[in-house]
Design an enzyme around this catalytic site. Structure first.
Site, short mmCIF file in Angstrom:
data_model
loop_
_atom_site.label_atom_id
_atom_site.label_comp_id
_atom_site.label_asym_id
_atom_site.label_seq_id
_atom_site.Cartn_x
_atom_site.Cartn_y
_atom_site.Cartn_z
N LYS A 73 -5.64 5.85 -1.13
CA LYS A 73 -4.98 4.65 -0.61
C LYS A 73 -5.12 4.54 0.91
CE LYS A 73 -3.24 3.12 -4.54
NZ LYS A 73 -3.67 1.83 -5.10
N GLU A 84 3.30 -4.10 -0.83
CA GLU A 84 3.93 -3.78 -2.09
C GLU A 84 3.60 -2.33 -2.42
OE1 GLU A 84 0.90 -4.73 -1.85
OE2 GLU A 84 -0.17 -3.50 -3.34
N SER A 100 -8.66 10.56 -7.40
CA SER A 100 -8.13 9.59 -6.43
C SER A 100 -6.94 10.12 -5.65
CB SER A 100 -7.75 8.29 -7.14
OG SER A 100 -6.88 8.55 -8.22
C1 LIG Z 1 -3.63 8.50 -6.87
C2 LIG Z 1 -3.81 7.12 -7.34
N1 LIG Z 1 -4.88 6.84 -8.07
C3 LIG Z 1 -5.09 5.60 -8.53
C4 LIG Z 1 -4.19 4.58 -8.31
C5 LIG Z 1 -4.47 3.26 -8.91
O1 LIG Z 1 -4.86 2.30 -7.98
P1 LIG Z 1 -6.37 1.80 -7.92
O2 LIG Z 1 -6.78 1.47 -9.31
O3 LIG Z 1 -6.29 0.64 -7.01
O4 LIG Z 1 -7.21 2.89 -7.37
C6 LIG Z 1 -3.04 4.82 -7.52
C7 LIG Z 1 -2.06 3.77 -7.23
O5 LIG Z 1 -0.97 4.02 -6.75
C8 LIG Z 1 -2.86 6.14 -7.04
O6 LIG Z 1 -1.78 6.45 -6.30
#
Ligand SMILES: Cc1ncc(COP(=O)(O)O)c(C=O)c1O
Ligand SMILES: Cc1ncc(COP(=O)(O)O)c(C=O)c1O
Lengths: 428, 272, 428, 272
Positions: A95, A117, A386
């Site tokens: 993020k 948000e 992520s």
């Molecule tokens: C660690 C992590 N992975 C994935 C996501 C999902 O978001 P996005 O699909 O935009 O990557 C989030 C959202 O809070 C997250 O914190």
């Protein structure tokens, strides 16, 4: 293909096939134009990207590493599994890439306040962090249900100086927080920038967030080439709004031979109705909400359906229009992983590799580990981790029914009780 | 320039609702448009509200079709949208209610809502349905002019006025662009923000309306944050229609039909 | 000076001035010799260091970044403040540097099991992580008081596959965990390696842990040169056992013009007796315990005194012999920061810079921020942020008396109560 | 070789304790060394223990000086150390107790403890103090031979035997090195680990003792994990002294003086 995605045919700015656009109250029109112009400008300025990279490598730890999961690769006997370590970013997830980029843009635009948000709270923490670092005032909207369940993140946002507003509308979760933020923006847009947390919302957000997150894919592609001498067969990423997926896929969109696989939240199973899948098995349908057109999880009359996932970050009704388009044209494949599979996968990965994926990221692991055995050990696959999972301790310990954890919390709470008990004694 | 361009519109372009407005303006300096969220707090209550409007000689009424993501609405309407949805408001009972209202009352009725409802129904089916149930137009909070062409074509075919919005932050060129898509009347948004908060009537507002006037020759309605008969008093002469939304619903919530009726009477006294 | 530290005069192997040595039960003698030989061997093998660097850059995120605290530097009007970001490491602290290095050594020695002590739990989590990744069996000893207060870390260690043994001896904290681990080792040393968590314990641990942690200082030195064109005036690091301090100081030991400042846990104040300072104001005295000679916080008869700090990681009676020596000869200066100063500094840094130092690391910030104004804006100083603070949420929220946090925990606990209540109802 | 070298020691090198041991060995095949932690559970209880030892004709007694970091001890002794410290055991009352004991009882008394206590007291002061209070030597669990020279010089000056330890994992050369520092007798550690767990007497043990014998001509004591008279029975003939520690304390904890006395009697019956 990556570049072409953002070269819009005449009159179709911000559109990806039928998806995207900008469906916002007219009051926001000029703000969105201003933002688009500022972003186009920044994008055309090589110094901007350089400043972005410099910031990300001195404030976060970019380039984030690429880790070979030697044990799991061997155990499964299939493809060599590589993981892009977005969990090592400052604030613990991808993020921050987007947020810091938008922060630089806010500085260019000369605004003084940011709003955002947040669902799981990761984007909120990242935004509060950016605001603290860049000296902006900051307000974070968060569904009251999420405020309750993600208190640790709320605590940090507040410590970082942000005001956290608990949103009591609708399902009191992410989508309602987005609506609340859009409402604040409609009022404050002359001083305020809305830091959208994912590749959703009105144009230029999907493009802009993809642009910043593309750093993941750019790095990962060259790291794969460097470490394995070739491209991965497949790239896996979890899909909530879609920003981490868009970011890593961006690096490989032009490599037709690389299969791109998104993994959505299958919750209790796609047939249970308790999930947050939109593209997988085409459960979602085209709609317009929250400022953009995409595939939403909605009923026949266009009302959004409640979603469910063990991971707060994937618990969302919409999905990035770019991904919806890429799915439509078959460039990406989208699967779903259930809560139960996610927990099992998470435990497996922790024990064998010593890494703790966020619950969100663990979705990508589920599908990747399921499919790895079908490939040859000469092939490799890439998973985007992520975020890190230690933020999820309350959820994971709960889901695993960890008794010592409960005892620990009981004891913590017990430490404050005596006073209450004493007072009770006097009053009753 | 824009004004002159728009001024070129021939009378035959006029929608039934513009016609209606111009006629009413012959005898009133300021028309009154009010608003109700269908199904909140109940269909019966809505009927009582509409009766009070009729009684106060309201000219136009927006009937809002509830939506789960009402991004342009403030807290009072957001809650009402949600309540209505949970109570089971859907297309069929919404349009049934509209039909009942258009048959009983004198004011013109416009659908108000969000684009997703229309998209799911289909542009043509929506316009046909509106016409069939006695509606005269629609106001869509999140549909920008760029996206409006197809819907507006059907609107024209079914004699529905597609009401567009102008805002104080729009540039001249943007106002002209909006004007191009306009018919019936134009909804001027009095200020930034969402529905619900009070608006000060000041010089800034006058300048804004002047810019709207030079962009279009259509009647102008002013909404967002008008609450009291004093507010209406102040905008009389400035615009053609005053729009009261949240203030009425709040009156209902705080004092039921009595307070609702009283407020309506006060408002009417200001416009006549 | 760095290299010379480890060239022992004849008969003084493992000694730094009067400190160091190896005071262990004879049963461990051969094991310690084996380890020393293996380490000397590894150290002489350039491929070993290369393998270590490769591992750290693909599994953790080395080199960790150097962040310029622009806001605080400006606010204070003194030296430019730079921070070495060990908090961005995998598992969230510098501990992993040492642990992964020892893991490689274990592989060289062909052992199959690792044991470790842990206080705050960071070293335990890092060791469990390394064991999972390298496929070792793993047991972690932790004082029962620490098990209680650091449950989140215990949870992760267990999830990572480690057995956590709660130690009920003595003060039931770190020093007792070290004793327990030494006891296990005295029994298991033919199959087992003791992964000492800091620059303490018998030779070769102080040397070995310094060697692995010196990576911090090596990186930081060249980053400072690269980013500022010169060396910092001063380098600040918190001192528990002393590993992060030894690591960053290692890079600057040979630069006589760079002042090295260690910051110990001042607890409730040095005069309160409730602290964990040993070198600051020479509160500690020379003694032998836990396998080595150093300055301990002990009474006149050599019994160790209870220590206190808001940060579990600094709550220790001994200190690395290398640091004790460097302090004796005046090469480093050692100060103390109180619990209250630490919390204030932590909040300040969060709000102004968006980074969350661990409570341990915040000690270094206290002294650095206090002294920065005395230097010129042309000068720079360097702080080692040894870890990230989100691990400390229970302690910090508690210390700040955060009511919503308490409410959150109460509610969590409340969620399980109904069953209990129901049962109670039937029984009573 | 080492054995021969050590064998060369002249009788005048003999400490009083070696002398004592050799004399006792004339009439007993296996001497018995027992152990108490001073101040646990109390000085009075210690006195009672020692009386029982005397009654059982024990030959040598280790009096452990409690330490806060007893790394070589197992759980039972660790707890006892801690308890004694909390109860206020310190140098003065420790040595006072030793003096009392040496005056009352026939067995020889050795100080057992950790190096930090000695370091804080000072090597000379410690040896002087021991001598002054009737002690005959000391066993330090965490003092390697490399670090022992200075302390051992004072020990010699004050006729205190500095007991060193040999372990099954030591190499021949290490055993020789240890032997070089030894006088009085050598403490052979029966197995890996800390005090407390049971040890199997087996071929490995015999081989280990043989290696010790070839490294030193001093009497050999065997400790760590001997518990029962059967254990002693088995080591009789193998070593000169059997050491019983944890088993006795456990007996006390489980059955007080009665069980303690019974165990001592059993043990004695094995050695005589
Ligand atoms: C660690 C992590 N992975 C994935 C996501 C999902 O978001 P996005 O699909 O935009 O990557 C989030 C959202 O809070 C997250 O914190
Ligand atoms: C983040 C952090 N910093 C510092 C320390 C103190 O250890 P050392 O002094 O060995 O760096 C610890 C120990 O747990 C720690 O977790």
């Amino acid at each position: 293909m990556y570049a072409e995605l953002f070269q819009y045919p005449v009159g179709r700015e911000g559109y990806y096939g039928q998806f995207g656009g900008s469906f916002i109250p007219e009051i926001l029109h000029e703000t969105i134009r201003e933002l688009t112009t500022a972003f186009d400008d920044a994008q055309a300025d090589p110094a901007f990207w350089d400043a972005y990279i410099a910031l990300m490598s001195s404030y976060s730890c970019r380039p984030t590493p690429l880790t070979h999961l030697e044990n799991l690769s061997k155990d499964l006997g299939g493809a060599q599994i590589y993981v892009k370590r977005e969990d090592l970013n400052h604030t613990g997830a991808h993020k921050v890439n987007n947020v810091m980029g938008q922060g630089l843009l806010v500085q260019r635009m000369g605004k003084q306040r940011v709003i955002a948000e947040t669902g799981a709270g990761q984007h909120g923490v990242a935004t509060a962090t950016m605001a603290a670092r860049m000296g902006f005032e900051c307000t974070i909207y968060m569904g009251s249900v999420d405020v309750e369940r993600q208190r640790p993140n709320v605590f940090w946002m507040e410590q970082l100086g942000a005001r956290v507003v608990s949103v009591d509308d609708g399902t009191k979760t992410l989508k309602d927080a987005i609506n609340a933020t859009l409402r604040d923006w409609a009022d404050s847009m002359h001083t305020t920038h809305y830091v959208m947390g994912t590749v959703c919302g009105p144009h230029p957000f999907p493009q802009m967030v993809t642009y910043f997150q593309s750093l993941i894919g750019r790095e990962a592609r060259s790291q794969m080439l460097e470490q394995t001498g070739k491209l991965p067969k497949r790239v896996y990423a979890c899909v909530g709004g879609g920003s981490n997926a868009s970011g890593i896929f961006a690096g490989f969109l032009d490599d037709a031979e690389v299969e791109l696989v998104g993994v959505e939240a299958g919750g209790l199973g796609l047939d249970s109705g308790q999930h947050a899948a939109r593209l997988a098995r085409n459960v979602g349908s085209t709609g317009v909400a929250q400022g953009y057109k995409t595939r939403f999880l909605q009923n026949a009359e266009g009302q959004m359906r409640p979603t469910h996932s063990v991971s707060a970050g994937l618990d969302y009704v919409g999905v990035g229009p770019v991904l919806a388009y890429l799915h439509d044209i078959g460039r990406i494949r989208v699967e779903a992983a259930t809560d139960a599979e996610v927990l099992a996968s998470l435990q497996h990965v922790m024990r064998r590799e010593g890494i703790i994926p966020a619950l969100e990221s663990a979705h990508a692991f589920v599908t990747a580990l399921k499919e790895a055995p079908n490939l040859s050990p000469q092939d490799s696959i890439l998973i985007n981790q992520s975020g890190r999972g230690d933020k999820d301790i309350f959820t994971i310990a709960e889901a695993l029914g960890d008794e010592p954890w409960r005892a620990f919390l009981r004891q913590k709470v017990g430490e404050w009780e005596p006073e209450t008990a004493a007072t009770d004694g006097i009053l009753t | 320039m824009g004004a002159r361009d728009s001024g070129d519109r021939r009378d035959t372009d006029m929608t039934p609702i513009e016609d209606y407005i111009r006629q009413r303006l012959q005898r009133k300096r300021l028309l009154l448009m009010t608003h109700a969220i269908v199904g909140y707090p109940s269909f019966e209550a809505n009927m009582t509200m509409l009766e009070a409007m009729q009684h106060a000689d309201v000219d136009l009424v927006e009937l809002q079709l509830p939506f789960s993501e009402p991004i342009a609405d403030g807290p009072v309407f957001v809650q009402a949208n949600q309540y209505a949805l949970e109570a089971g408001v859907a297309w069929d009972n919404y349009f049934a209610f509209m039909q009942r209202a258009t048959m009983v009352f004198d004011f013109k009725i416009l659908m108000m809502g969000y684009y997703n409802s229309i998209l799911q129904m289909g542009h043509e089916r929506f316009c046909a349905c509106l016409a069939e149930h006695g509606g005269d137009g629609f106001i869509v909070a999140d549909l920008p002019p760029e996206e409006a062409d197809d819907l507006h074509q059907y609107a024209a075919a079914y004699q529905q006025a597609p009401i567009v919005m102008m805002t104080p932050v729009n540039s001249e060129s943007r106002l002209r662009r909006i004007a191009d898509k306009a018919s019936g009347f134009v909804y001027c948004v009095a200020r930034r923000g969402v529905t619900g908060r009070h608006t000060q009537v000041d010089e800034g507002l006058e300048a804004f309306i002047a810019r709207c006037r030079s962009a279009t020759s259509l009647p102008l309605a002013l909404g967002f944050g008008l609450r009291t008969h004093q507010d209406l008093q102040q905008v009389k002469g400035l615009v053609d229609i005053g729009i009261i939304g949240t203030a009425l619903l709040t009156a209902w919530e705080q004092g039921g039909v009595k307070r609702y009726g009283t407020l309506l009477q006060e408002l009417t006294s200001a416009v006549t």
